[in-house]
Design a protein around this motif. Sequence first.
Motif, PDB file in Angstrom:
ATOM      1  N   GLN B 130      27.163 -32.372  46.043  1.00  0.00           N
ATOM      2  CA  GLN B 130      26.709 -32.807  44.714  1.00  0.00           C
ATOM      3  C   GLN B 130      27.811 -33.624  44.029  1.00  0.00           C
ATOM      4  O   GLN B 130      27.572 -34.697  43.502  1.00  0.00           O
ATOM      5  N   LEU B 131      28.979 -33.077  44.088  1.00  0.00           N
ATOM      6  CA  LEU B 131      30.110 -33.757  43.447  1.00  0.00           C
ATOM      7  C   LEU B 131      30.372 -35.114  44.091  1.00  0.00           C
ATOM      8  O   LEU B 131      30.592 -36.118  43.405  1.00  0.00           O
ATOM      9  N   ALA B 132      30.294 -35.114  45.411  1.00  0.00           N
ATOM     10  CA  ALA B 132      30.557 -36.355  46.148  1.00  0.00           C
ATOM     11  C   ALA B 132      29.515 -37.398  45.775  1.00  0.00           C
ATOM     12  O   ALA B 132      29.838 -38.568  45.500  1.00  0.00           O
ATOM     13  N   ASN B 133      28.273 -36.926  45.726  1.00  0.00           N
ATOM     14  CA  ASN B 133      27.157 -37.783  45.375  1.00  0.00           C
ATOM     15  C   ASN B 133      27.327 -38.367  43.979  1.00  0.00           C
ATOM     16  O   ASN B 133      27.198 -39.573  43.748  1.00  0.00           O
ATOM     17  N   ILE B 137      27.773 -42.384  42.873  1.00  0.00           N
ATOM     18  CA  ILE B 137      26.926 -43.092  41.903  1.00  0.00           C
ATOM     19  C   ILE B 137      27.787 -43.664  40.777  1.00  0.00           C
ATOM     20  O   ILE B 137      27.613 -44.814  40.364  1.00  0.00           O
ATOM     21  N   ALA B 138      28.737 -42.805  40.346  1.00  0.00           N
ATOM     22  CA  ALA B 138      29.618 -43.279  39.266  1.00  0.00           C
ATOM     23  C   ALA B 138      30.376 -44.531  39.712  1.00  0.00           C
ATOM     24  O   ALA B 138      30.558 -45.487  38.925  1.00  0.00           O
ATOM     25  N   GLU B 139      30.791 -44.522  40.974  1.00  0.00           N
ATOM     26  CA  GLU B 139      31.503 -45.696  41.499  1.00  0.00           C
ATOM     27  C   GLU B 139      30.585 -46.929  41.527  1.00  0.00           C
ATOM     28  O   GLU B 139      31.010 -48.031  41.193  1.00  0.00           O
ATOM     29  N   ARG B 140      29.318 -46.676  41.925  1.00  0.00           N
ATOM     30  CA  ARG B 140      28.359 -47.794  41.970  1.00  0.00           C
ATOM     31  C   ARG B 140      28.136 -48.349  40.563  1.00  0.00           C
ATOM     32  O   ARG B 140      28.108 -49.559  40.351  1.00  0.00           O
ATOM     33  N   ILE B 141      27.980 -47.435  39.621  1.00  0.00           N
ATOM     34  CA  ILE B 141      27.755 -47.874  38.239  1.00  0.00           C
ATOM     35  C   ILE B 141      28.954 -48.698  37.765  1.00  0.00           C
ATOM     36  O   ILE B 141      28.817 -49.718  37.090  1.00  0.00           O
ATOM     37  N   ALA B 142      30.141 -48.212  38.192  1.00  0.00           N
ATOM     38  CA  ALA B 142      31.365 -48.900  37.762  1.00  0.00           C
ATOM     39  C   ALA B 142      31.444 -50.335  38.331  1.00  0.00           C
ATOM     40  O   ALA B 142      32.153 -51.184  37.788  1.00  0.00           O
ATOM     41  N   SER B 143      30.717 -50.536  39.459  1.00  0.00           N
ATOM     42  CA  SER B 143      30.788 -51.884  40.067  1.00  0.00           C
ATOM     43  C   SER B 143      29.891 -52.919  39.359  1.00  0.00           C
ATOM     44  O   SER B 143      29.894 -54.094  39.709  1.00  0.00           O
ATOM     45  N   LEU B 144      29.067 -52.445  38.382  1.00  0.00           N
ATOM     46  CA  LEU B 144      28.180 -53.367  37.653  1.00  0.00           C
ATOM     47  C   LEU B 144      28.983 -54.206  36.665  1.00  0.00           C
ATOM     48  O   LEU B 144      29.986 -53.741  36.125  1.00  0.00           O
ATOM     49  N   ALA B 188      19.000 -48.211  44.626  1.00  0.00           N
ATOM     50  CA  ALA B 188      17.827 -47.493  44.122  1.00  0.00           C
ATOM     51  C   ALA B 188      16.567 -48.202  44.588  1.00  0.00           C
ATOM     52  O   ALA B 188      16.490 -49.415  44.524  1.00  0.00           O
ATOM     53  N   GLU B 189      15.586 -47.416  45.059  1.00  0.00           N
ATOM     54  CA  GLU B 189      14.335 -47.986  45.565  1.00  0.00           C
ATOM     55  C   GLU B 189      13.349 -48.240  44.432  1.00  0.00           C
ATOM     56  O   GLU B 189      12.528 -49.154  44.511  1.00  0.00           O
ATOM     57  N   SER B 190      13.443 -47.397  43.403  1.00  0.00           N
ATOM     58  CA  SER B 190      12.486 -47.550  42.303  1.00  0.00           C
ATOM     59  C   SER B 190      13.185 -47.235  40.986  1.00  0.00           C
ATOM     60  O   SER B 190      14.312 -46.722  40.985  1.00  0.00           O
ATOM     61  N   VAL B 191      12.507 -47.530  39.910  1.00  0.00           N
ATOM     62  CA  VAL B 191      13.076 -47.250  38.594  1.00  0.00           C
ATOM     63  C   VAL B 191      13.273 -45.729  38.415  1.00  0.00           C
ATOM     64  O   VAL B 191      14.301 -45.284  37.905  1.00  0.00           O
ATOM     65  N   SER B 192      12.288 -44.965  38.884  1.00  0.00           N
ATOM     66  CA  SER B 192      12.424 -43.508  38.693  1.00  0.00           C
ATOM     67  C   SER B 192      13.640 -42.966  39.459  1.00  0.00           C
ATOM     68  O   SER B 192      14.353 -42.082  38.993  1.00  0.00           O
ATOM     69  N   GLU B 193      13.893 -43.528  40.651  1.00  0.00           N
ATOM     70  CA  GLU B 193      15.083 -43.092  41.401  1.00  0.00           C
ATOM     71  C   GLU B 193      16.349 -43.474  40.645  1.00  0.00           C
ATOM     72  O   GLU B 193      17.322 -42.701  40.565  1.00  0.00           O
ATOM     73  N   LEU B 194      16.331 -44.660  40.066  1.00  0.00           N
ATOM     74  CA  LEU B 194      17.489 -45.131  39.286  1.00  0.00           C
ATOM     75  C   LEU B 194      17.778 -44.157  38.136  1.00  0.00           C
ATOM     76  O   LEU B 194      18.928 -43.750  37.897  1.00  0.00           O
ATOM     77  N   VAL B 195      16.687 -43.807  37.447  1.00  0.00           N
ATOM     78  CA  VAL B 195      16.855 -42.893  36.304  1.00  0.00           C
ATOM     79  C   VAL B 195      17.470 -41.560  36.782  1.00  0.00           C
ATOM     80  O   VAL B 195      18.434 -41.052  36.198  1.00  0.00           O
ATOM     81  N   GLN B 196      16.954 -41.032  37.884  1.00  0.00           N
ATOM     82  CA  GLN B 196      17.487 -39.751  38.410  1.00  0.00           C
ATOM     83  C   GLN B 196      18.975 -39.849  38.740  1.00  0.00           C
ATOM     84  O   GLN B 196      19.767 -38.964  38.411  1.00  0.00           O
ATOM     85  N   ARG B 200      21.932 -37.746  37.009  1.00  0.00           N
ATOM     86  CA  ARG B 200      22.770 -36.853  37.808  1.00  0.00           C
ATOM     87  C   ARG B 200      24.260 -37.189  37.594  1.00  0.00           C
ATOM     88  O   ARG B 200      25.080 -36.303  37.427  1.00  0.00           O
ATOM     89  N   ALA B 201      24.563 -38.462  37.586  1.00  0.00           N
ATOM     90  CA  ALA B 201      25.960 -38.890  37.428  1.00  0.00           C
ATOM     91  C   ALA B 201      26.499 -38.508  36.056  1.00  0.00           C
ATOM     92  O   ALA B 201      27.697 -38.319  35.873  1.00  0.00           O
TER      93      ALA B 201
END
Lengths: 506, 203
Positions: B130-133, B137-144, B188-196, B200-201
């Motif tokens: 969970q933590l790794a995950n 995600i946090a790293e991915r968000i940081a790349s925006l 993310a495949e869909s908006v709902s996945e993005l939201v999840q 989580r992050a």
Amino acid sequence: MEAGLDKFAELVPVAIIRTDAAGSCVHVNKRWCLLTDLTRAAAAGLGWLSALHPEDRERVFRQLTEAASKTTEYVDEFRFQTSAGTARVVSARFLPLLDDKRKLSGYLGAITDITERRATEERLRRLAHDLGERVKELDCLFGISHIVEHSGGSLKYVIQATARLLPRSWVHSEVACARIVMSGLESRTENYSDTPWKQTASIFLHGEQVGVVEVCYLKEMPARDEGPFAAEERRLIDAVAERLGRVAERLQAERSFREKDQELRERLTHLTRVSVMGEMASSIAHEVNQPLTAIAAYAQACRRMLDAGMTDSALVLDVLERIGDEALRAGDIIHRLGNLVQRRESRQSDCDINELIRGIEKLALVDARLHDVELRLELGTTLPPILADGIQIQQVVLNLIRNSIDALEDTPAGKKDIVVRTTARDEAEVQVSVTDSGCGLPEDAEDKLFEPFFTTKEAGMGMGLSISRSIVTSHGGRMWFSHNPGAGATFFFTIPTGSGDDHGTS
Amino acid sequence: MGRAKPTVFVVDDDPAVLDSVQLLLRSVGLDAETFSSAREFLDAYDPERPGCLVLDIRMPGMSGLELQARLDSMGSTLPIVFVTAHGDVPMAVQAVKSGAIDFIEKPFCDQELIDRTQQAIEENARIREQLANRKEIAERIASLTPRERQVMELVIAGNTNKLIAHDLGISQRTVEIHRARVMDKLQAESVSELVQMVMRARQ
């Protein structure tokens, strides 16, 4: 002249009789008639003799006649007997009367009734005698009381001393000897000899004959109330026997009281020991649990390894050995505990104090470690052996350590120290001290510290120190304490060194 | 990371208990390391290593409870199985309230120890994953880029492209391009996945 005499005779408060030279009555006064209950007419001539007691009559007349032959005074005591049969004891004085030619013409007798005086005298004499005997008796019985008081509870001593005391209370003390046989014991005076002139009395204890008191005369003595013995002596010997019975009863009661007391004391000692164990219980349970946990885990690991088809028998054997070691370790702790908890009679023998302390070191360490307390032993070298009941001394030390652990409860970790020291004070005493760096003792606790049921702990029974001190005292030692200069308190006790004999029992 | 083999760290002041527990854990194929005091464990503690802690509650020096508090303050996620002696139940209850997996009483049944240990290891793996995950995600968000980030926030707030374009004063076409990049970067495949993922992050 005679007529004047007779008139005069009516005036004196004595009975008067006048006779002629042959002893025939010539005149009696009124008082004489009252005393003898005879009329003047009946007394006339030799009639007066009938007033005399039959046993005295002949003697009085004979002596009076004899006196007359020598013209001397006749003084005597004899009895009258009245017609009613009552006897009167009288004191009589007959004075010779002389005529002008200085020849005996008769006698003038003055007779005083001394019946009451004699009776009083007799009573007094008896009283004095009785008192004498009573004093002897009291002296003897008091002597026995004194003996009992100084007997220190020894029946043997009581019997010995009493036998020596008895002869001097008998009338013929110079030929008297005595023997007492009682409850399997026997004591005789040095001069004792079994003679036919013997007086005995049985000793009873709880209604059963347990012995006999004997007083013998070494040779025949004049007969009295009971052979040569007086009635008073019968009373005395009976009293002595009865007293000895009661003494035996008392000594028996005292002994049983002492035994009960001793038993109670031992039970209380045991109880305190068990209660100290109770205070240590969670520490000890933890300590026993460790090897049990290891044993269970080793065994289960072995089973799993074998189940999994492991064939390394060397490893399995090694683990089995470790299981064995752990079982012994658990057993050792329980064994040590069992020794301390068992109830048994107090037994004293020569012990090495250091050995005793090392014997409880493990138990004490278990307790100390779980309370983060650093426990150190500083045992003196070449200490003389002490004469003691080892388990009781261990109990005292364990109790002091336990108290110290409690006193250290609020002391910060790392500063919780207890030191147990042994030293030889001198050749006669070994000293043990338990020092802690704890909270010390409240000032007002000092006086009451060793009293039963005094406690500063919430869960304490308050018997620990009281019992500890009584154990030490019963060993002939002392127990005290002092405040440490820094923090905490030190408790000391001493135990006398042993005799060097192998084993003594108390 | 996360692929290292889990280790059971056993802390107990009794050498025989340590030895036997280690043997038992190894017999079921678990790696076990032993420590004779809380201090010794702390000195060797490496938060990166997966596994669990089998901890004696009553020890001289630092107790099991103190070690638990210590690890907690260090942000450790290592699950703890407490080992207690009879009579330590109140302490054990407190330990569980403070987050321990469970407690077992000495002497214990092997199955119980193994079950609790495995349960703790799984729990640890789950948390670590969970933590790794979350970290990824946090790293991915940081790349925006900042603009992509603005678009992402508005997308997960439920806005249409049209509204976003209006809000940001850019063309709808540009919004579509940013949005596609956000979906691509965050995998993310869909908006709902993005939201999840974002939720989580941000837990």
